[in-house]
Design a protein around this motif. Structure first.
Motif, PDB file in Angstrom:
ATOM      1  N   LEU A 193       0.821  -1.213   0.000  1.00 15.71           N
ATOM      2  CA  LEU A 193       0.000   0.000   0.000  1.00 15.71           C
ATOM      3  C   LEU A 193       0.855   1.263   0.000  1.00 15.71           C
ATOM      4  O   LEU A 193       0.678   2.146  -0.852  1.00 15.71           O
ATOM      5  CB  LEU A 193      -0.914   0.009   1.224  1.00 15.71           C
ATOM      6  CG  LEU A 193      -1.752   1.281   1.409  1.00 15.71           C
ATOM      7  CD1 LEU A 193      -2.724   1.459   0.253  1.00 15.71           C
ATOM      8  CD2 LEU A 193      -2.488   1.247   2.741  1.00 15.71           C
ATOM      9  N   LEU A 194       1.787   1.358   0.943  1.00 11.80           N
ATOM     10  CA  LEU A 194       2.584   2.572   1.064  1.00 11.80           C
ATOM     11  C   LEU A 194       3.545   2.737  -0.116  1.00 11.80           C
ATOM     12  O   LEU A 194       3.719   3.844  -0.630  1.00 11.80           O
ATOM     13  CB  LEU A 194       3.340   2.560   2.386  1.00 11.80           C
ATOM     14  CG  LEU A 194       2.456   2.547   3.649  1.00 11.80           C
ATOM     15  CD1 LEU A 194       3.315   2.524   4.906  1.00 11.80           C
ATOM     16  CD2 LEU A 194       1.501   3.736   3.674  1.00 11.80           C
ATOM     17  N   GLY A 195       4.136   1.634  -0.557  1.00 13.65           N
ATOM     18  CA  GLY A 195       5.025   1.709  -1.713  1.00 13.65           C
ATOM     19  C   GLY A 195       4.275   2.057  -2.979  1.00 13.65           C
ATOM     20  O   GLY A 195       4.720   2.877  -3.786  1.00 13.65           O
ATOM     21  N   MET A 245      -2.264  -4.100 -10.240  1.00 13.16           N
ATOM     22  CA  MET A 245      -2.125  -5.481 -10.703  1.00 13.16           C
ATOM     23  C   MET A 245      -1.069  -6.227  -9.907  1.00 13.16           C
ATOM     24  O   MET A 245      -1.253  -7.400  -9.548  1.00 13.16           O
ATOM     25  CB  MET A 245      -1.794  -5.492 -12.196  1.00 13.16           C
ATOM     26  CG  MET A 245      -2.948  -5.056 -13.077  1.00 13.16           C
ATOM     27  SD  MET A 245      -2.632  -5.298 -14.843  1.00 13.16           S
ATOM     28  CE  MET A 245      -1.361  -4.062 -15.144  1.00 13.16           C
ATOM     29  N   ALA A 246       0.039  -5.552  -9.592  1.00 14.53           N
ATOM     30  CA  ALA A 246       1.094  -6.197  -8.817  1.00 14.53           C
ATOM     31  C   ALA A 246       0.578  -6.591  -7.436  1.00 14.53           C
ATOM     32  O   ALA A 246       0.829  -7.710  -6.963  1.00 14.53           O
ATOM     33  CB  ALA A 246       2.294  -5.258  -8.689  1.00 14.53           C
ATOM     34  N   ALA A 247      -0.149  -5.688  -6.798  1.00 18.08           N
ATOM     35  CA  ALA A 247      -0.665  -5.974  -5.455  1.00 18.08           C
ATOM     36  C   ALA A 247      -1.662  -7.128  -5.477  1.00 18.08           C
ATOM     37  O   ALA A 247      -1.642  -8.008  -4.607  1.00 18.08           O
ATOM     38  CB  ALA A 247      -1.315  -4.719  -4.871  1.00 18.08           C
ATOM     39  N   VAL A 248      -2.531  -7.149  -6.482  1.00 17.81           N
ATOM     40  CA  VAL A 248      -3.514  -8.229  -6.580  1.00 17.81           C
ATOM     41  C   VAL A 248      -2.828  -9.567  -6.846  1.00 17.81           C
ATOM     42  O   VAL A 248      -3.155 -10.590  -6.232  1.00 17.81           O
ATOM     43  CB  VAL A 248      -4.544  -7.915  -7.683  1.00 17.81           C
ATOM     44  CG1 VAL A 248      -5.425  -9.133  -7.959  1.00 17.81           C
ATOM     45  CG2 VAL A 248      -5.413  -6.730  -7.265  1.00 17.81           C
ATOM     46  N   LEU A 249      -1.840  -9.583  -7.736  1.00 14.57           N
ATOM     47  CA  LEU A 249      -1.141 -10.830  -8.052  1.00 14.57           C
ATOM     48  C   LEU A 249      -0.340 -11.345  -6.855  1.00 14.57           C
ATOM     49  O   LEU A 249      -0.322 -12.549  -6.582  1.00 14.57           O
ATOM     50  CB  LEU A 249      -0.216 -10.615  -9.257  1.00 14.57           C
ATOM     51  CG  LEU A 249      -0.941 -10.428 -10.602  1.00 14.57           C
ATOM     52  CD1 LEU A 249       0.038  -9.995 -11.678  1.00 14.57           C
ATOM     53  CD2 LEU A 249      -1.669 -11.695 -11.006  1.00 14.57           C
ATOM     54  N   LEU A 254      -7.833  -1.020  -5.409  1.00 15.45           N
ATOM     55  CA  LEU A 254      -8.549  -0.244  -6.419  1.00 15.45           C
ATOM     56  C   LEU A 254      -9.009   1.092  -5.833  1.00 15.45           C
ATOM     57  O   LEU A 254      -8.825   2.152  -6.445  1.00 15.45           O
ATOM     58  CB  LEU A 254      -9.753  -1.033  -6.932  1.00 15.45           C
ATOM     59  CG  LEU A 254     -10.706  -0.295  -7.883  1.00 15.45           C
ATOM     60  CD1 LEU A 254      -9.989   0.118  -9.167  1.00 15.45           C
ATOM     61  CD2 LEU A 254     -11.915  -1.172  -8.198  1.00 15.45           C
ATOM     62  N   LYS A 255      -9.596   1.049  -4.664  1.00 19.06           N
ATOM     63  CA  LYS A 255     -10.081   2.275  -4.022  1.00 19.06           C
ATOM     64  C   LYS A 255      -8.960   3.289  -3.820  1.00 19.06           C
ATOM     65  O   LYS A 255      -9.106   4.467  -4.156  1.00 19.06           O
ATOM     66  CB  LYS A 255     -10.729   1.943  -2.679  1.00 19.06           C
ATOM     67  CG  LYS A 255     -11.078   3.179  -1.849  1.00 19.06           C
ATOM     68  CD  LYS A 255     -11.555   2.826  -0.458  1.00 19.06           C
ATOM     69  CE  LYS A 255     -11.758   4.084   0.380  1.00 19.06           C
ATOM     70  NZ  LYS A 255     -12.245   3.791   1.751  1.00 19.06           N
ATOM     71  N   LEU A 256      -7.836   2.831  -3.280  1.00 19.13           N
ATOM     72  CA  LEU A 256      -6.802   3.754  -2.829  1.00 19.13           C
ATOM     73  C   LEU A 256      -5.804   4.134  -3.918  1.00 19.13           C
ATOM     74  O   LEU A 256      -5.476   5.313  -4.087  1.00 19.13           O
ATOM     75  CB  LEU A 256      -6.076   3.156  -1.623  1.00 19.13           C
ATOM     76  CG  LEU A 256      -7.001   2.918  -0.419  1.00 19.13           C
ATOM     77  CD1 LEU A 256      -6.289   2.102   0.642  1.00 19.13           C
ATOM     78  CD2 LEU A 256      -7.493   4.235   0.154  1.00 19.13           C
ATOM     79  N   LEU A 257      -5.291   3.170  -4.644  1.00 20.93           N
ATOM     80  CA  LEU A 257      -4.228   3.451  -5.606  1.00 20.93           C
ATOM     81  C   LEU A 257      -4.744   3.980  -6.935  1.00 20.93           C
ATOM     82  O   LEU A 257      -4.024   4.704  -7.626  1.00 20.93           O
ATOM     83  CB  LEU A 257      -3.391   2.185  -5.839  1.00 20.93           C
ATOM     84  CG  LEU A 257      -2.712   1.598  -4.599  1.00 20.93           C
ATOM     85  CD1 LEU A 257      -1.856   0.393  -4.993  1.00 20.93           C
ATOM     86  CD2 LEU A 257      -1.877   2.632  -3.868  1.00 20.93           C
ATOM     87  N   VAL A 258      -5.972   3.645  -7.293  1.00 23.56           N
ATOM     88  CA  VAL A 258      -6.519   4.093  -8.571  1.00 23.56           C
ATOM     89  C   VAL A 258      -7.573   5.182  -8.360  1.00 23.56           C
ATOM     90  O   VAL A 258      -7.395   6.323  -8.797  1.00 23.56           O
ATOM     91  CB  VAL A 258      -7.116   2.913  -9.369  1.00 23.56           C
ATOM     92  CG1 VAL A 258      -7.722   3.405 -10.683  1.00 23.56           C
ATOM     93  CG2 VAL A 258      -6.051   1.857  -9.637  1.00 23.56           C
TER      94      VAL A 258
END
Length: 205
Positions: free
Chosen positions: A137-139, A161-165, A186-190
């Motif tokens: 999340l922070l990265g 995509m990286a976080a989900v994978l 999705l909420k936070l990064l996008v």
């Protein structure tokens, strides 16, 4: 040049007190149609999530406290994806203000509490899951926020995509919680961090 669309960054005035703070948190000047989509989307997706949890059997295995945490997290993430995608939220959180970047990063960082609640309580003290997702999340937030503005959308998609994978293959959770990581990032990064233009139909179109 598109003559049927226009971009509006104008932020309407908000009332004083609690009502104004709430309006600014959600995004000032939200239209009725935006509110309608949020409401219908929230109700529909919440019902789907509830049905899926019931079908999985997890709802009958968790304690009452765990069920409350999962329900609150689900509602917050579904509602948050929709709210942060509105023109009203884009105008407010990406306004030309020195404190706007700090506000976005504080908002994202506050969601470490979501990870702690799910990882340490619902997943019974899964420190590896909690810490790994905190790093993601922070990265990921830093990568999006400090990318050149024209690259923030594709960067956000890459880190999503990286976080989900990573979660699918190396941080597995019970099927009943498989939705958490995709909606969370999705909420936070996008939806929250990408400065998309608040598009409206041109009044002359």
């Amino acid at each position: 040049m598109r003559t049927d669309l226009r971009i509006s960054w104008e932020i309407p005035a908000t009332p004083p007190g609690l009502a104004g703070r709430l309006e600014r948190f959600m995004g000032p000047g939200k239209t009725r149609s935006e509110s309608a989509v949020e409401t219908v989307g929230l109700i529909g997706c919440a019902l789907l999530l509830a049905a899926g949890l019931w079908e999985s059997g997890a709802a009958r295995e968790w304690t009452a406290g765990q069920l409350v945490v999962v329900a609150l997290a689900g509602l917050d993430l579904i509602g948050g994806v929709l709210t942060n995608a509105t023109n009203a939220a884009k105008r407010w959180y990406h306004r030309a203000d020195r404190g706007a970047r700090r506000a976005r990063l504080v908002f994202v960082s506050a969601h470490l509490l979501h990870l702690a609640a799910v990882g340490l309580y619902v997943l019974s003290g899964d420190l590896a899951w909690t810490a790994s997702n905190a790093v993601l999340l922070l990265g990921g937030a830093a990568a999006v926020e400090f990318a050149p503005v024209h690259l923030r959308r594709p960067v956000s998609m890459a880190v999503l995509m990286a976080a989900v994978l990573v979660n699918l293959f190396w941080l597995p959770v019970p099927t009943a919680l498989a939705w958490f990581a995709p909606l969370f990032f999705l909420k936070l990064l996008v939806c929250h961090l990408v400065p998309e233009a608040p598009l409206e139909r041109s009044r002359n179109a």
